[in-house]
Design a protein around this motif. Structure first.
Motif, short mmCIF file in Angstrom:
data_model
loop_
_atom_site.label_atom_id
_atom_site.label_comp_id
_atom_site.label_asym_id
_atom_site.label_seq_id
_atom_site.Cartn_x
_atom_site.Cartn_y
_atom_site.Cartn_z
N ARG A 121 0.84 -1.19 0.00
CA ARG A 121 0.00 0.00 0.00
C ARG A 121 0.89 1.25 0.00
NH1 ARG A 121 -5.29 0.60 0.67
NH2 ARG A 121 -5.63 -1.48 1.54
N LYS A 122 0.68 2.10 -0.99
CA LYS A 122 1.50 3.31 -1.12
C LYS A 122 1.23 4.29 0.02
CE LYS A 122 1.81 3.32 -6.20
NZ LYS A 122 1.28 3.96 -7.42
N LYS A 123 2.26 5.07 0.32
CA LYS A 123 2.13 6.12 1.33
C LYS A 123 2.67 7.42 0.76
CE LYS A 123 6.47 4.44 3.23
NZ LYS A 123 7.11 3.60 4.24
N GLU A 124 2.60 8.47 1.53
CA GLU A 124 3.11 9.77 1.07
C GLU A 124 4.62 9.68 0.87
OE1 GLU A 124 2.86 14.50 2.36
OE2 GLU A 124 1.95 12.94 3.61
N ASN A 125 5.09 10.30 -0.21
CA ASN A 125 6.51 10.24 -0.56
C ASN A 125 7.01 8.80 -0.62
OD1 ASN A 125 6.74 13.12 -0.59
ND2 ASN A 125 6.94 13.09 1.66
N ASP A 126 6.23 7.98 -1.27
CA ASP A 126 6.53 6.55 -1.28
C ASP A 126 7.82 6.24 -2.04
OD1 ASP A 126 6.19 3.58 -2.31
OD2 ASP A 126 4.84 3.86 -0.62
N ASP A 165 9.53 6.86 -6.17
CA ASP A 165 10.41 8.02 -6.03
C ASP A 165 10.88 8.47 -7.41
OD1 ASP A 165 12.15 9.54 -3.84
OD2 ASP A 165 13.46 9.07 -5.55
#
Length: 643
Positions: free
Chosen positions: A162-167, A171
């Motif tokens: 599951r992606k998160k902020e600034n993953d 990048d």
């Protein structure tokens, strides 16, 4: 080879009715001959997720689905394929499936990430790079993909991630690779569906999966042919998986060693055809372009001479001589005289140097002393003479003596022998080098044949050589090679009286491998090791025979002109059992090395009829290959069917 193929609706039905695992298992048993249900069950979660993806009414029911497609000339497999048409053009969507749940970015190297595999954090290729590299290899090898203008569309699906902020996975460092092959994660099932539907709006009317699986395979690139383009900065070989990881690591360490002025030693192990020489030359080119004083070193002069011949006329001879060196060239070198030394075939290194073996102290030690960063590519199962001392333990010993940082790695991706790891394992088992699970040849996708007549084997090699001058005869060193006759085209060194067969050892020294007129000459271990061909015909001489079901070696049947076992009689007087053990290993390693020079196939003739029969029995075939190839334009698979 494809393990499973169906339409979209059939695939969804097999998953829904819990039939897919059983069918995958049955197909594996039929086509590969070995697997475990546990291994296949491990895919079940990923394939269930792909079934969910495919349950979109706008993805046509007659789109084709394939699972586990083997990329030609490699040991790698594509996880999942969807094929169809966008209303105008044919497309094949390649989906690399990952069960990862976390990732760390690595910004100091290209296309690598850290993730947990096997309960350990490891550097691996970014999923986008992996998917793109697999698609690029398929396009490179498959003529149907090119001629029929089949577009390959790679992507990756990390269904547990599951992606998160600034993953880190997305990048900007990876933007080039993400553009080539987008990555989809948990919660992005609709985005993946949209990606597939962009290319597959109509069914697979042109049987794209069949075209890819049965397409004519283009001849594999050989390093010797691609060297000039590589030195001009062109990308000739695509690094995949652990190749990419170790290449980036070596490149990074080499650049760092100069910056921080710290001695480092890297040892990369790898069996036949795992890309050691390709990595070595790629690193040579790129490090030179980075301004580092870099050398390519090998004990065996054959590959160096072939490379020099290929480069003739493109760069000055002095530049060629400065790039490629023999392993005995460093007896007088100063500490850290060079930035980087790349040692190919490091298992062939000797203790002493010089024509009479009386110079220097130890080649391993001298190479480490001479360079800030020394990279050794090694396969200890290819040590083929008494003088070969190169080993991982010895390299580590001298690295520690110089207080150098030590980095190790192992290449497993197979590019020679049609990418068949199974063939290598089978060969080790048949030659009784080590016992493996490959007791018979069932399911191995590699062209190996046993001939009862050396004339017919030579004729087949000559026929195949007409395609691209990449087929050669090889022989165990059981026949004398008199110095006075080495340029005499009429003198036949290898004589097999029972078949009235005669052939010369190679006459053109170390460029025999690329000489247009050398197909009717035989190379030996010293002129073939480190090089590759499409097909090889190997004459197994009287130094190997079958007795009471055992493969027996006899060093006394070796030619006196062969230096491989020089000193064995003295050793035998001091310690007979140890001498026999060492000689036995060298002879088996020699034939293993000769029988893994072919990218597409290996043909065998044994002077011992019992050994010939043994090989045929181990192939589970009583056929004798008495006919010639049915046509030069036919692919290997068709050749096999015709015999």
């Amino acid at each position: 080879m494809i393990i499973y193929e169906a339409t979209k609706s059939e695939f969804i039905s097999d998953v829904t009715n819990e039939l897919l695992v059983e069918r995958l298992y049955s197909s594996y048993q039929e086509k590969i001959g070995r697997t475990s249900k546990q291994e296949i069950v491990s895919w079940e979660n990923s394939l269930q997720r792909m079934s969910n993806v495919m349950q979109d009414k706008d993805i046509p029911n007659d789109a084709s689905v394939a699972i586990e497609f083997k990329i030609p000339n490699t040991s790698k497999r594509v996880d999942f394929i969807v094929a169809g048409n966008d209303g105008k053009d044919d497309h094949v969507v390649i989906v690399e499936l990952k069960q990862w749940s976390e990732v760390e970015k690595i910004t100091s190297k290209d296309a690598l990430v850290n993730t947990y595999l096997g309960r350990k954090k490891r550097a691996v290729a970014h999923p986008s790079y992996q998917a793109w590299s697999y698609a690029a290899l398929i396009k490179d090898f498959n003529e149907n993909v090119q001629k029929q203008q089949i577009s390959l569309e790679p992507c990756a699906y990390l269904h547990n991630y599951r992606k998160k902020e600034n993953d880190p996975l997305i990048d900007e460092h990876y933007q080039e690779h993400l553009n080539r092959a987008p990555v989809f994660t948990k919660g992005e099932i609709q985005k993946l569906r949209d990606f597939i539907k962009k290319y597959v709006r109509k069914g697979d009317q042109n049987k794209l999966i069949y075209q890819i699986e049965h397409g004519r395979i283009r001849p594999s690139k050989s390093l010797q042919d691609s060297l000039t383009n590589m030195l001009m900065g062109n990308e000739e070989f695509i690094m995949i998986d652990e190749q990419k990881v170790f290449y980036e690591e070596a490149l990074h360490l080499a650049l760092e060693s100069k910056k921080i002025n710290k001695k480092q030693v890297m040892v990369i192990e790898g069996g036949p055809g795992t890309g050691k020489s390709v990595m070595a030359v790629n690193l040579l080119v790129n490090l030179i372009n980075q301004g580092l004083m870099t050398l390519y070193v090998s004990k065996n002069s054959a590959p160096r001479d072939v490379y020099a011949s290929k480069l003739k006329g493109t760069i000055r001879k002095t530049e060629i001589d400065n790039l490629f060196k023999g392993s005995g060239s460093f007896t007088e070198s100063k500490l850290n005289e060079f930035d980087v030394i790349i040692v190919d075939e490091a298992h062939r290194l000797n203790e002493k140097s010089g024509f009479y073996g009386n110079q220097g102290e130890n080649q391993v030690k001298e190479l480490i002393r001479a360079s800030k960063f020394t990279l050794f590519f090694i396969d200890e199962n290819q040590r083929v003479t008494l003088k070969d001392i190169g080993s991982k333990d010895l390299i580590i010993k001298y690295a520690q003596e110089f207080e150098a940082e030590i980095i190790t790695g192992e290449l497993v991706s197979q590019f020679r022998c049609d990418g068949s790891d199974a063939y290598i394992a089978w060969l080790d088992d048949v030659l009784q080098i080590r016992q493996t699970a490959n007791n018979d040849y069932y399911g191995i996708d590699y062209d190996i044949r046993v001939f009862d007549n050396p004339h017919k084997m030579l004729k087949e090699i000559e026929t195949l050589n007409q395609i691209n001058n990449k087929s050669r005869m090889l022989a165990g060193y059981c026949w004398e090679w008199p110095t006075a006759e080495r340029t005499n085209t009429l003198y036949k060194d290898i004589v097999i009286p029972e078949h009235n067969f005669e052939i010369s050892w190679n006459l053109s020294d170390n460029i025999w491998a690329i000489d247009q007129n050398s197909v009717n000459e035989a190379g030996c271990i010293h002129t073939a090791q480190g090089l590759e061909f499409d097909y090889v015909g190997v004459i197994i001489g009287p130094d190997m025979r079958l007795e009471n079901g055992e493969v027996i070696t006899d060093y006394e049947k070796r030619a006196k002109t062969d230096q491989s076992l020089k000193g064995i009689k003295k050793k035998a007087k001091q310690n007979p059992s140890e001498a026999k053990r060492v000689a036995d290993q060298i002879i088996r390693n020699t034939y293993r090395t000769l029988m893994t020079r072919g990218q597409k196939g290996c043909f065998i003739y044994c002077t011992d009829p019992n050994l010939n029969k043994y090989f045929k029995d181990r192939l589970k075939s009583n056929q004798i290959y008495d006919n010639l190839s049915p046509g030069l334009d036919m692919q290997v698979a068709e050749d096999k069917e015709s015999y």
